[in-house]
Design a protein around this motif. Sequence first.
Motif, PDB file in Angstrom:
ATOM      1  N   ARG A  36       1.063  -1.127   0.531  1.00 47.99           N
ATOM      2  CA  ARG A  36      -0.216  -0.331   0.296  1.00 47.99           C
ATOM      3  C   ARG A  36       0.873   1.319  -0.036  1.00 47.99           C
ATOM      4  NH1 ARG A  36      -4.980  -0.438   3.369  1.00 47.99           N
ATOM      5  NH2 ARG A  36      -6.244  -2.752   2.672  1.00 47.99           N
ATOM      6  N   VAL A  37       0.269   2.362  -0.934  1.00 45.63           N
ATOM      7  CA  VAL A  37       1.169   3.393  -0.540  1.00 45.63           C
ATOM      8  C   VAL A  37       0.150   4.435   0.131  1.00 45.63           C
ATOM      9  CG1 VAL A  37       2.923   3.454  -2.158  1.00 45.63           C
ATOM     10  CG2 VAL A  37       0.470   3.869  -3.201  1.00 45.63           C
ATOM     11  N   LYS A  38       1.028   5.953   0.088  1.00 41.54           N
ATOM     12  CA  LYS A  38      -0.175   6.862   0.663  1.00 41.54           C
ATOM     13  C   LYS A  38       0.408   7.919   0.217  1.00 41.54           C
ATOM     14  CE  LYS A  38       0.390   9.147   4.499  1.00 41.54           C
ATOM     15  NZ  LYS A  38       0.272  10.033   6.227  1.00 41.54           N
ATOM     16  N   MET A  39      -0.347   8.678  -1.131  1.00 43.08           N
ATOM     17  CA  MET A  39      -0.498   9.819  -1.663  1.00 43.08           C
ATOM     18  C   MET A  39      -0.710  11.059  -1.160  1.00 43.08           C
ATOM     19  SD  MET A  39      -1.470   8.364  -5.486  1.00 43.08           S
ATOM     20  CE  MET A  39      -0.688   7.132  -6.911  1.00 43.08           C
ATOM     21  N   GLY A  44      -5.558  16.153  -0.212  1.00 48.04           N
ATOM     22  CA  GLY A  44      -5.825  15.425   0.373  1.00 48.04           C
ATOM     23  C   GLY A  44      -4.685  14.386   0.262  1.00 48.04           C
ATOM     24  N   ASP A  45      -5.248  13.562   1.160  1.00 47.05           N
ATOM     25  CA  ASP A  45      -4.202  11.584   0.932  1.00 47.05           C
ATOM     26  C   ASP A  45      -5.061  10.965   0.155  1.00 47.05           C
ATOM     27  OD1 ASP A  45      -2.374  12.958   2.382  1.00 47.05           O
ATOM     28  OD2 ASP A  45      -2.714  12.432   4.747  1.00 47.05           O
ATOM     29  N   ILE A  46      -4.910   9.739  -0.558  1.00 47.28           N
ATOM     30  CA  ILE A  46      -5.527   8.274  -1.608  1.00 47.28           C
ATOM     31  C   ILE A  46      -4.460   7.556  -1.006  1.00 47.28           C
ATOM     32  CG2 ILE A  46      -6.045   7.745  -3.280  1.00 47.28           C
ATOM     33  CD1 ILE A  46      -5.981  10.760  -4.576  1.00 47.28           C
ATOM     34  N   ILE A  47      -4.722   6.509  -0.490  1.00 44.32           N
ATOM     35  CA  ILE A  47      -3.949   5.203  -0.187  1.00 44.32           C
ATOM     36  C   ILE A  47      -4.658   4.351  -1.126  1.00 44.32           C
ATOM     37  CG2 ILE A  47      -3.759   3.256   1.884  1.00 44.32           C
ATOM     38  CD1 ILE A  47      -4.160   5.306   3.641  1.00 44.32           C
ATOM     39  N   VAL A  48      -3.991   4.276  -1.670  1.00 47.09           N
ATOM     40  CA  VAL A  48      -3.912   3.035  -3.043  1.00 47.09           C
ATOM     41  C   VAL A  48      -3.382   1.630  -2.572  1.00 47.09           C
ATOM     42  CG1 VAL A  48      -2.992   2.519  -5.662  1.00 47.09           C
ATOM     43  CG2 VAL A  48      -3.894   4.890  -3.843  1.00 47.09           C
ATOM     44  N   ASN A 109      -4.119  -9.170 -17.300  1.00 42.96           N
ATOM     45  CA  ASN A 109      -4.479  -9.708 -15.739  1.00 42.96           C
ATOM     46  C   ASN A 109      -6.075  -9.598 -15.517  1.00 42.96           C
ATOM     47  OD1 ASN A 109      -4.906  -7.062 -14.722  1.00 42.96           O
ATOM     48  ND2 ASN A 109      -2.858  -6.030 -14.526  1.00 42.96           N
ATOM     49  N   GLY A 110      -6.568  -9.498 -15.593  1.00 44.52           N
ATOM     50  CA  GLY A 110      -8.235 -10.239 -14.957  1.00 44.52           C
ATOM     51  C   GLY A 110      -8.205  -8.480 -14.493  1.00 44.52           C
ATOM     52  N   LEU A 111      -7.769  -7.165 -14.063  1.00 45.76           N
ATOM     53  CA  LEU A 111      -7.996  -6.159 -13.611  1.00 45.76           C
ATOM     54  C   LEU A 111      -8.370  -5.067 -14.360  1.00 45.76           C
ATOM     55  CD1 LEU A 111      -4.735  -5.085 -10.900  1.00 45.76           C
ATOM     56  CD2 LEU A 111      -6.868  -6.380 -10.128  1.00 45.76           C
ATOM     57  N   LYS A 112      -9.499  -5.122 -13.955  1.00 51.21           N
ATOM     58  CA  LYS A 112     -10.145  -3.712 -15.045  1.00 51.21           C
ATOM     59  C   LYS A 112     -10.257  -2.187 -14.719  1.00 51.21           C
ATOM     60  CE  LYS A 112     -12.471  -7.551 -16.954  1.00 51.21           C
ATOM     61  NZ  LYS A 112     -11.702  -7.718 -18.231  1.00 51.21           N
ATOM     62  N   ASN A 113     -10.461  -1.386 -15.596  1.00 49.10           N
ATOM     63  CA  ASN A 113     -10.406  -0.206 -15.244  1.00 49.10           C
ATOM     64  C   ASN A 113     -11.674   0.292 -15.124  1.00 49.10           C
ATOM     65  OD1 ASN A 113      -7.434   0.669 -16.837  1.00 49.10           O
ATOM     66  ND2 ASN A 113      -8.004  -0.024 -18.326  1.00 49.10           N
ATOM     67  N   GLN A 114     -12.114  -0.183 -13.549  1.00 53.12           N
ATOM     68  CA  GLN A 114     -13.701   0.372 -13.115  1.00 53.12           C
ATOM     69  C   GLN A 114     -12.918   1.414 -12.065  1.00 53.12           C
ATOM     70  OE1 GLN A 114     -14.316  -2.834 -11.815  1.00 53.12           O
ATOM     71  NE2 GLN A 114     -13.288  -3.422  -9.181  1.00 53.12           N
ATOM     72  N   MET A 115     -14.691   2.601 -11.078  1.00 51.96           N
ATOM     73  CA  MET A 115     -14.181   3.523 -10.721  1.00 51.96           C
ATOM     74  C   MET A 115     -12.777   3.171  -9.181  1.00 51.96           C
ATOM     75  SD  MET A 115     -15.986   6.371 -10.253  1.00 51.96           S
ATOM     76  CE  MET A 115     -16.747   7.792  -9.331  1.00 51.96           C
ATOM     77  N   TYR A 116     -12.111   4.183  -9.327  1.00 57.43           N
ATOM     78  CA  TYR A 116     -11.013   4.024  -8.281  1.00 57.43           C
ATOM     79  C   TYR A 116      -9.910   3.553  -8.627  1.00 57.43           C
ATOM     80  CZ  TYR A 116     -14.909   7.532  -6.008  1.00 57.43           C
ATOM     81  OH  TYR A 116     -15.850   8.045  -5.485  1.00 57.43           O
ATOM     82  N   ALA A 153      -4.482  -1.959 -15.788  1.00 52.58           N
ATOM     83  CA  ALA A 153      -4.775  -1.656 -13.914  1.00 52.58           C
ATOM     84  C   ALA A 153      -4.136  -2.240 -12.656  1.00 52.58           C
ATOM     85  CB  ALA A 153      -6.545  -1.865 -13.769  1.00 52.58           C
ATOM     86  N   PHE A 154      -3.851  -2.062 -11.975  1.00 54.57           N
ATOM     87  CA  PHE A 154      -2.667  -2.549 -11.078  1.00 54.57           C
ATOM     88  C   PHE A 154      -2.817  -2.435  -9.624  1.00 54.57           C
ATOM     89  CE2 PHE A 154      -0.860   1.550 -12.165  1.00 54.57           C
ATOM     90  CZ  PHE A 154      -0.115   2.163 -11.207  1.00 54.57           C
ATOM     91  N   GLY A 155      -4.545  -2.334  -8.968  1.00 56.06           N
ATOM     92  CA  GLY A 155      -4.194  -1.542  -7.744  1.00 56.06           C
ATOM     93  C   GLY A 155      -5.541  -0.150  -7.483  1.00 56.06           C
ATOM     94  N   SER A 156      -6.061  -0.627  -6.618  1.00 53.34           N
ATOM     95  CA  SER A 156      -6.839   0.517  -5.871  1.00 53.34           C
ATOM     96  C   SER A 156      -7.000   1.185  -4.981  1.00 53.34           C
ATOM     97  CB  SER A 156      -8.349  -0.784  -6.236  1.00 53.34           C
ATOM     98  OG  SER A 156      -8.105  -1.325  -4.908  1.00 53.34           O
ATOM     99  N   VAL A 157      -8.172   1.684  -5.016  1.00 48.23           N
ATOM    100  CA  VAL A 157      -7.761   3.218  -3.642  1.00 48.23           C
ATOM    101  C   VAL A 157      -8.854   2.484  -3.019  1.00 48.23           C
ATOM    102  CG1 VAL A 157      -8.840   5.499  -2.900  1.00 48.23           C
ATOM    103  CG2 VAL A 157      -8.168   5.512  -5.415  1.00 48.23           C
ATOM    104  N   VAL A 158      -7.943   3.079  -1.440  1.00 47.12           N
ATOM    105  CA  VAL A 158      -8.985   2.093  -0.725  1.00 47.12           C
ATOM    106  C   VAL A 158      -9.308   3.138   0.289  1.00 47.12           C
ATOM    107  CG1 VAL A 158      -8.073  -0.531  -1.054  1.00 47.12           C
ATOM    108  CG2 VAL A 158      -7.003   1.397   1.096  1.00 47.12           C
ATOM    109  N   GLU A 159      -8.648   4.042   0.637  1.00 46.45           N
ATOM    110  CA  GLU A 159      -9.075   5.070   0.899  1.00 46.45           C
ATOM    111  C   GLU A 159      -9.138   6.647   0.329  1.00 46.45           C
ATOM    112  OE1 GLU A 159      -7.378   5.039   5.522  1.00 46.45           O
ATOM    113  OE2 GLU A 159      -7.445   3.460   5.322  1.00 46.45           O
ATOM    114  N   GLY A 160      -9.787   7.549   0.553  1.00 51.32           N
ATOM    115  CA  GLY A 160      -9.528   9.143  -0.429  1.00 51.32           C
ATOM    116  C   GLY A 160     -10.289   8.866  -1.236  1.00 51.32           C
ATOM    117  N   TYR A 161     -11.789   8.367  -1.273  1.00 56.52           N
ATOM    118  CA  TYR A 161     -12.282   8.466  -2.430  1.00 56.52           C
ATOM    119  C   TYR A 161     -12.043   9.721  -3.040  1.00 56.52           C
ATOM    120  CZ  TYR A 161     -12.947   2.928  -1.941  1.00 56.52           C
ATOM    121  OH  TYR A 161     -12.574   2.305  -1.069  1.00 56.52           O
TER     122      TYR A 161
END
Length: 199
Positions: A36-39, A44-48, A109-116, A153-161
Amino acid sequence: MLKTLFVAYLVIASTLTFAKAKDDGSQIQPDNYYPRVKMVTSMGDIIVELDRSRAPITVNNFLRYVDKRSYEDTIFHRIVPEFVVQGGGYDTNFVEKPSFGKIFNESGNGLKNQMYNITMARQDDPHSATRQFFFNMSNNDSLNPGRNWGYTAFGSVVEGYEVLDKMAEVKTDFDPKYGWSDVPVEQVILLKVIVLPPV
């Protein structure tokens, strides 16, 4: 004596080669498939959460830039409501940042370009991604692989939507100096990216 020196040379050479090979991002939390990374941004902050299990090349590439602090003080230069928030390539003076080179496209890889979800930006060449990335601000099915290569796609937002939602609403305009559309009138800055401890 010569044999001993030759063996010592081989040990040193192999050590240097190994050290060089481990400077590609794979050395960062190597046993963690979901780092996980924090941007930290000016809004504000976004955690991915990154998905190394499905996109190892892409995640390691991204972490390499993070490790080199190469995303610090870069801008989100392209924002299109209900589409993308894109950045990572230019500093606050619109100077293009150096890259480590192109990487292989892992869009199947199975990950989609979906929201966030976070995705690598690229040129028309499917294997031309380097350092720029974008957040999907809608379910962008047109960017997924089909008859042609998609965007990885290589990850998703988990905080900071809510931070991304605010970014997607900033005022943008055409920038005549650079000939770009969808440039924020007031800069949205990625101040730094921090790799978080494993959870």
